[in-house]
Design an enzyme around this catalytic site. Structure first.
Site, mmCIF file in Angstrom:
data_model
loop_
_atom_site.group_PDB
_atom_site.id
_atom_site.type_symbol
_atom_site.label_atom_id
_atom_site.label_comp_id
_atom_site.label_asym_id
_atom_site.label_seq_id
_atom_site.Cartn_x
_atom_site.Cartn_y
_atom_site.Cartn_z
ATOM 1 C CG HIS A 38 -0.810 -0.479 2.406
ATOM 2 N ND1 HIS A 38 1.003 0.847 3.569
ATOM 3 C CD2 HIS A 38 -0.337 -1.325 3.171
ATOM 4 C CE1 HIS A 38 1.122 0.666 4.448
ATOM 5 N NE2 HIS A 38 0.803 -1.069 4.387
ATOM 6 C CG HIS A 41 3.908 -1.521 2.007
ATOM 7 N ND1 HIS A 41 3.248 -1.744 1.458
ATOM 8 C CD2 HIS A 41 4.461 -2.046 3.368
ATOM 9 C CE1 HIS A 41 2.770 -3.370 2.701
ATOM 10 N NE2 HIS A 41 3.831 -2.993 3.967
ATOM 11 C CG ASP A 155 4.851 -2.818 12.003
ATOM 12 O OD1 ASP A 155 4.025 -4.177 12.834
ATOM 13 O OD2 ASP A 155 5.006 -2.984 10.379
HETATM 14 P P1 AMP Z 1 4.699 -5.500 5.953
HETATM 15 O O1 AMP Z 1 4.760 -5.753 4.908
HETATM 16 O O2 AMP Z 1 3.128 -4.904 6.052
HETATM 17 O O3 AMP Z 1 4.906 -6.326 7.385
HETATM 18 O O4 AMP Z 1 5.717 -4.262 6.783
HETATM 19 C C1 AMP Z 1 6.971 -4.340 5.685
HETATM 20 C C2 AMP Z 1 7.382 -2.473 6.253
HETATM 21 O O5 AMP Z 1 6.746 -1.580 5.856
HETATM 22 C C3 AMP Z 1 7.498 -2.463 7.555
HETATM 23 O O6 AMP Z 1 9.206 -1.632 7.981
HETATM 24 C C4 AMP Z 1 6.309 -1.997 8.225
HETATM 25 O O7 AMP Z 1 6.544 -1.442 9.337
HETATM 26 C C5 AMP Z 1 6.199 -0.948 7.168
HETATM 27 N N1 AMP Z 1 5.296 -0.235 6.798
HETATM 28 C C6 AMP Z 1 3.821 -0.677 7.425
HETATM 29 N N2 AMP Z 1 2.430 0.073 7.285
HETATM 30 C C7 AMP Z 1 2.958 1.425 7.197
HETATM 31 C C8 AMP Z 1 2.051 2.123 6.866
HETATM 32 N N3 AMP Z 1 1.603 2.727 7.209
HETATM 33 N N4 AMP Z 1 3.468 3.631 7.070
HETATM 34 C C9 AMP Z 1 5.034 3.452 6.910
HETATM 35 N N5 AMP Z 1 5.310 1.976 6.852
HETATM 36 C C10 AMP Z 1 4.395 1.195 6.931
#
Ligand code: AMP
Length: 286
Positions: A38, A41, A155
């Site tokens: 999204h 990311h 996170d």
């Molecule tokens: P995920 O694949 O969702 O586990 O996250 C991959 C990376 O994207 C991690 O470093 C998360 O902290 C970051 N992330 C997830 N959601 C967001 C968001 N809303 N804004 C910024 N970074 C995000």
């Protein structure tokens, strides 16, 4: 399959890419994700691009960070759509390994931490989670040997865990934290938001609203314990089941009783129906 951006599936291919670009004097940024991308990311890709000429995005739904009753099998897997989005922000390479590439037979090493990984919060509810995260992130950092790796503040405990492991294991890649992107109503963007029903989605912003209000009141000098109690009431009132809603030291995650025990971060995890949402905000400093 034909993707609008180069996609590799092996460590050797990713390393070849890195070595070729390095030889040309370019810096490499790494953005580890589990896919289902999204705008949040994509903001990490932009952040990486500020300091690196080439950005690699890894897409790997890491089985070892999911608990036995969590959503590993139903976690959204959307590689073609992810690649379209990454082409739109001019990422340079996707590394999308199979589970067997990351954990070949005979794999027997894990990375586990004390410190931020054992500060309760996520660890209390997901006791195997941070060992899974630390192990896979250590592998990705070693595989890519990037100059910089970008992780979301979304996170927050995970970000502190990754900073600690990179420091303790002398990993040369610089770890950068990037702010949480939100929908206009304040809900933190998350791949798991797709699980919310329309009715749950309408309630979901209450989590961030309660945290923001609590942060504002603590910054204004109100008693931390009292403010957090009211934040919990507001979150329960919006229909959530709370895992935790806490004020912690922003660097150590130690408990804080007074505003001056800070810098303070407010962290929460709460469930709406079957969907677990996490969020956190900083208490503005004096
Ligand atoms: P995920 O694949 O969702 O586990 O996250 C991959 C990376 O994207 C991690 O470093 C998360 O902290 C970051 N992330 C997830 N959601 C967001 C968001 N809303 N804004 C910024 N970074 C995000």
């Amino acid at each position: 399959m034909n993707f609008p951006i180069p996609v590799v599936h092996t460590v050797a291919e990713m390393r070849a890419f890195v070595q070729a670009r390095r030889a040309g004097g370019e810096r490499i940024g790494l953005v580890p994700t589990m896919g289902a991308l999204h705008t949040g990311h994509l903001s990490l890709v932009d952040e990486a691009r500020r300091v690196a000429e080439r950005v690699i995005v890894t897409i790997f739904v890491n089985p070892t960070q999911f608990g036995p009753n969590e959503d590993f099998t139903r976690y959204p897997r959307t590689l073609p759509a992810d690649c379209e989005k990454l082409a739109g922000v001019a990422a340079d390479l996707v590394f999308a390994p199979a589970v067997e590439e990351m954990y070949p037979s005979g794999f027997c090493t894990t990375v586990s931490l004390e410190g931020p990984a054992k500060a309760e919060l996520e660890d209390h509810f997901r006791p195997t989670h941070f060992t899974g995260v630390a192990t896979v992130v250590t592998k990705l950092l070693n595989q890519a040997q990037a100059d910089v790796a970008v992780f979301g503040e979304k996170d927050y405990q995970q970000l502190l865990v990754i900073r600690a492991l990179a420091r303790d294991l002398d990993i040369a890649t610089r770890i950068v934290g990037s702010p949480t992107l939100r929908d206009p109503d304040g809900l933190a963007m998350s791949s798991r938001n797709v699980y919310l029903s329309a009715e749950e989605r309408a309630r979901a912003p209450a989590l961030h609203r309660a945290l923001s209000e609590a942060a504002r009141r603590i910054a204004a000098g109100e008693v931390v314990g009292h403010v957090m109690g009211e934040a919990r009431e507001a979150i329960v009132g919006a229909g959530f089941d709370i895992d935790y809603v806490e004020a912690r030291h922003a660097e150590t995650l130690a408990r804080v009783a007074r505003r001056h025990d800070g810098p303070i971060r407010l962290l929460a995890a709460a469930r709406l129906g079957a969907t677990r949402l996490i969020d956190n905000v900083a208490v503005p400093s004096e």
